[in-house]
Design a protein around this motif. Structure first.
Motif, PDB file in Angstrom:
ATOM      1  N   ILE A  52       0.826  -1.090   0.005  1.00 24.17           N
ATOM      2  CA  ILE A  52      -0.194   0.097   0.068  1.00 24.17           C
ATOM      3  C   ILE A  52       0.841   1.226   0.011  1.00 24.17           C
ATOM      4  O   ILE A  52       0.538   2.165  -0.615  1.00 24.17           O
ATOM      5  CB  ILE A  52      -0.925   0.075   1.209  1.00 24.17           C
ATOM      6  N   ASN A  56       1.106   3.985  -3.132  1.00 28.96           N
ATOM      7  CA  ASN A  56       0.594   5.282  -2.913  1.00 28.96           C
ATOM      8  C   ASN A  56       1.713   6.479  -2.411  1.00 28.96           C
ATOM      9  O   ASN A  56       1.152   7.721  -2.612  1.00 28.96           O
ATOM     10  CB  ASN A  56      -0.412   5.404  -1.890  1.00 28.96           C
ATOM     11  N   TYR A 459      -9.802   8.756 -11.673  1.00 30.00           N
ATOM     12  CA  TYR A 459      -8.771   8.354 -10.738  1.00 30.00           C
ATOM     13  C   TYR A 459      -7.924   7.263 -11.117  1.00 30.00           C
ATOM     14  O   TYR A 459      -8.573   6.561 -12.012  1.00 30.00           O
ATOM     15  CB  TYR A 459      -9.411   8.116  -9.399  1.00 30.00           C
ATOM     16  N   ILE A 462      -5.304   2.220  -8.821  1.00 30.02           N
ATOM     17  CA  ILE A 462      -4.674   2.297  -7.615  1.00 30.02           C
ATOM     18  C   ILE A 462      -5.273   3.326  -6.368  1.00 30.02           C
ATOM     19  O   ILE A 462      -5.686   2.699  -5.462  1.00 30.02           O
ATOM     20  CB  ILE A 462      -3.180   2.211  -7.346  1.00 30.02           C
ATOM     21  N   ARG A 463      -5.557   4.410  -7.094  1.00 31.99           N
ATOM     22  CA  ARG A 463      -6.186   5.337  -5.889  1.00 31.99           C
ATOM     23  C   ARG A 463      -7.487   5.084  -5.721  1.00 31.99           C
ATOM     24  O   ARG A 463      -8.020   5.225  -4.393  1.00 31.99           O
ATOM     25  CB  ARG A 463      -5.963   6.842  -6.505  1.00 31.99           C
ATOM     26  N   THR A 466      -7.791   2.089  -3.218  1.00 31.69           N
ATOM     27  CA  THR A 466      -7.267   2.752  -1.904  1.00 31.69           C
ATOM     28  C   THR A 466      -8.408   3.371  -1.209  1.00 31.69           C
ATOM     29  O   THR A 466      -8.737   3.188  -0.033  1.00 31.69           O
ATOM     30  CB  THR A 466      -5.854   3.398  -1.884  1.00 31.69           C
TER      31      THR A 466
END
Length: 727
Positions: A52, A56, A459, A462-463, A466
């Motif tokens: 993570i 990010n 987006y 990955i964003r 998350t």
């Protein structure tokens, strides 16, 4: 914060699903206790948080990140999965004494792995504390062979003496974990030079030994978590790299030295390639998202909501299974795993309302497999497709909508017509959760809604993933299962353990992809398809379908698609088929290999729960999922089914195909507006195939044939009248 209800049992009626999210232990999966359990949990949490953070906050060099991803998965995997099925041991029963043979293998493993790990550790200590960027020559020239010999000894010892109690870790598995660290340590220490020389004549013997060690460790963990099928296929491809000069026809190639082959395999053209790129980013992210949903018991809500909405319908539990298993399978990433989790609830209830055991298991397997083609997550398949093709993820998700809807429409009508045929009833109202109460908790769908919204709002994947993961924790505060620090810790622990199978599978698939890239067999297979297409394009597609299914048999769907995409899809593209259509074509058949006889993992998992005969269950699942074997040919001839074209054409093809799969379901089940005799079933099958084809003329033919069957079955016009009209 006030709770929506004080007691689910009182306010919402009986909660049928309790703990459906819980991960069942595999037969060789350990259930550690005490300090060891806490240690492994801590390693798992660190592993998840590492991913993570890198995705990010703190990006890492690609090879380094992917190597750490694989190494962490291997280390956790060897600590949590035994080499053999674990045998229960009575309380107080002493562990069996080790014989001379076991001690001998253990000594070799300790000596070899210990020596190799000590030298790699010495190199890193010199680098960290003395700034020595190149250790003495003997360090890298002598570490490799003992390490490989030690790994082989540890693996063999595990095969022979690995079936001990669930609560402890075998010494050989600790050694394999240490070997993983040593192998990774060598590659990361030399990652810059290896990037330049791997797979070439400049590759060093030390590179070769590290690569061999890595391949052995990956294949052994894959065998433990996914069975022998993928390992055997990978071994065949490895053998092909060396025996190619002796093979005939398009299989022939010039052959490769062991050093060049194994060092090439451990590059971003092989093990560190597209499958691991996806598993180290999207897959682990969305598995963590699924773990957060599980920790907040949202999965229980999904299933209870489905029962409240559809439980009273004819064959209610089967219709619930379609909805709940499809939804959970989309997130789960493995058809067979989803059958085990949700099927343990739905299969007994389907049997209770009258479905035969094989039908109950087949319905669950078919619905769970359908989850792998259901957007937006598609069991991680969408992410691999985006990585391999370069097509934006959102475009793939949009294209997947209509085929997935057609599949579930078909399965729904299969179930409904069978329920009518067997004169089934639904469940009683007092047996079900109260829909009026559950619908007030519809906010529990918010994490998935947020995921979809953010994906289509620009987006990154990955964003978006998350944010969806964080929203699952926030939404849990509106339920009795609030996620505090302890629950989040457990979710991070669970995420790592859930990801182990896919990490191993993607790494093993990378071996196969690397062989295909090195030998060029994919290009020669494409030439073979082009030759077939000169006779018939449909014949070439049929051949591609068969190869995709065969490659996927016995493999998790993620690996099945990765392999089929490397072998079959390039050939379809050379036939002039658009890239998106070609990849969806092989993706569907790779996924459906889970319900295709004779090796149908999802159907076999359902058969184990229902007590039915596995082969008959796989045939039943194949029949129920028949639409999925037709749909790819549909979007080959009508690209509108993949949202390609004008909206009016897309709407026409969708409506026509929906009616066609309904008629197909009726023909397969032998029931429309009553029981169908063989002649009417054939007429209805012709009508279904005509509607599925998609042109206005065939639609008219199909609709006319369906109307004829309807008229006959409703006794509006008798068969004698029809015969007289024919005169």
């Amino acid at each position: 914060m006030s709770q929506p209800q004080t007691s689910p049992a009182v306010d919402a009626g009986p909660m049928i699903a309790q703990g459906v999210d819980e991960e069942a232990l595999a037969s060789n999966q350990r259930d550690l206790g005490g300090l060891l359990r806490q240690l492994v949990a801590l390693i798992c949490v660190v592993y998840t948080l590492f991913h993570i953070a890198v995705m990010n906050l703190y990006p890492l060099e690609t090879w380094t990140y992917r190597m750490l991803h694989i190494a962490g998965g291997l280390f956790i995997g060897f600590l949590t999965y035994s080499a053999l099925t674990l045998k229960p041991r009575a309380a107080g029963e002493p562990a069996p004494a080790r014989g001379i043979g076991e001690w001998a293998f253990l000594a070799v493993a300790i000596a070899g792995i210990g020596y190799g790990a000590a030298l790699i550790g010495w190199a890193w200590l010199g680098y960290w504390f003395a700034g020595i960027s190149r250790p003495a020559d003997f360090v890298f020239t002598t570490y490799g062979l003992p390490l490989v010999i030690g790994i082989v000894a540890a693996i063999v010892a595990g095969w022979v003496w690995g079936g001990n109690d669930r609560t402890g870790v075998q010494p050989t598995d600790w050694l394999l974990g240490i070997a993983t660290v040593a192998m990774t340590g060598y590659i990361l220490f030399n990652v810059g030079p290896i990037r330049l020389r791997a797979g070439t004549g400049m590759a060093q013997p030390a590179d070769f030994y590290a690569a061999v060690a890595g391949v052995l460790l990956i294949l052994e963990l894959t065998r433990r978590v996914a069975g022998l099928a993928l390992v055997v296929i990978a071994a065949v491809f490895i053998g092909y790299s060396f025996f190619g000069p002796y093979l005939p026809g398009f299989l022939n190639h010039r052959g490769y030295s062991p050093t060049r082959f194994f060092t090439y395999i451990f590059t971003d053209q092989g093990i560190l390639g597209a499958p691991v790129a996806v598993s180290s980013t999207y897959i682990i992210l969305f598995i963590t998202f699924a773990a957060f949903l599980q920790a907040s018991r949202v999965g229980d809500y999904f299933v209870n909501f489905a029962f409240a909405a559809a439980g009273r319908a004819r064959g209610g539990p089967a219709k619930v299974a379609i909805f709940a298993s499809g939804l959970m399978g989309m997130i789960n990433g493995t058809s067979a795993g989803n059958v085990v989790s949700t099927g343990s609830l739905t299969i007994p209830l389907m049997k209770k309302v009258g479905y035969p055991a094989r039908s109950a298991a087949g319905i669950e397997a078919t619905a769970s497999s359908g989850g792998q083609i259901l957007p937006p997550i598609m069991g991680a398949g969408a992410f691999i497709m985006a990585e391999v093709t370069g097509i934006p993820y959102t475009e793939i998700v949009v294209a997947a909508v209509i085929p997935a809807v057609l599949y579930f429409i078909s399965v729904y009508f299969m179930v409904d017509f069978q329920a009518r045929k067997l004169d089934m009833k639904g469940m009683r109202k007092d047996e079900l959760p109260k829909f009026a109460v559950l619908v007030r908790q519809v906010y529990l769908f918010l994490p998935i809604i947020i995921l979809i919204y953010t994906l289509f709002s620009g987006y990154t994947v990955i964003r978006a993933g998350t944010l969806a993961m964080a929203s699952a924790a926030v939404v849990s505060w509106l339920t009795p299962y609030r996620m505090g620090p302890t629950a989040i810790y457990r979710a991070l622990d669970l995420a790592a353990k859930m990801s182990i199978q896919l990490v191993a599978v993607c790494a093993a698939a990378g071996i196969i992809v690397g062989v295909i890239a090195l030998t060029g067999v994919g290009a020669r297979f494409s030439s073979l398809l082009l030759g077939l297409a000169d006779q018939s394009q449909v014949l070439a597609l049929f051949f591609a379908m068969c190869i995709s299914i065969i490659l996927g048999m016995g493999m998790p769907t993620t690996a099945a698609y990765a392999v089929a995409a490397a072998v079959v899809a390039p050939g379809l593209v050379q036939l002039g088929i658009p890239v998106l259509v070609a990849h969806f074509f092989v993706f569907y058949y790779a996924v459906m290999s889970a319900i295709t006889p004779p090796v149908a993992l999802a159907a076999y998992a359902g058969a184990a729960i229902s007590g039915s005969e596995p082969m008959r269950t796989s045939v039943e699942a194949f029949k129920l999922g028949l639409a999925a074997f037709i749909v790819p040919f549909m979007f080959f001839s009508s690209h509108e089914l993949l949202m390609q074209g004008e909206w009016i054409d897309i709407l026409h093809v969708f409506v026509s195909a929906s009616f066609g799969v309904m008629l197909l379901s009726a023909a397969v089940q032998g029931w429309f507006f009553g029981s169908l005799n063989p002649i009417l079933r054939i007429v209805l099958l012709v009508a279904a195939l005509s509607m599925i084809e998609g042109s206005w003329l065939t639609d008219a033919i199909g609709l006319a044939a369906a109307v004829i069957v309807f008229v006959v079955q409703r006794n509006i016009v008798g068969t004698k009248t029809l015969a007289k009209g024919a005169d």
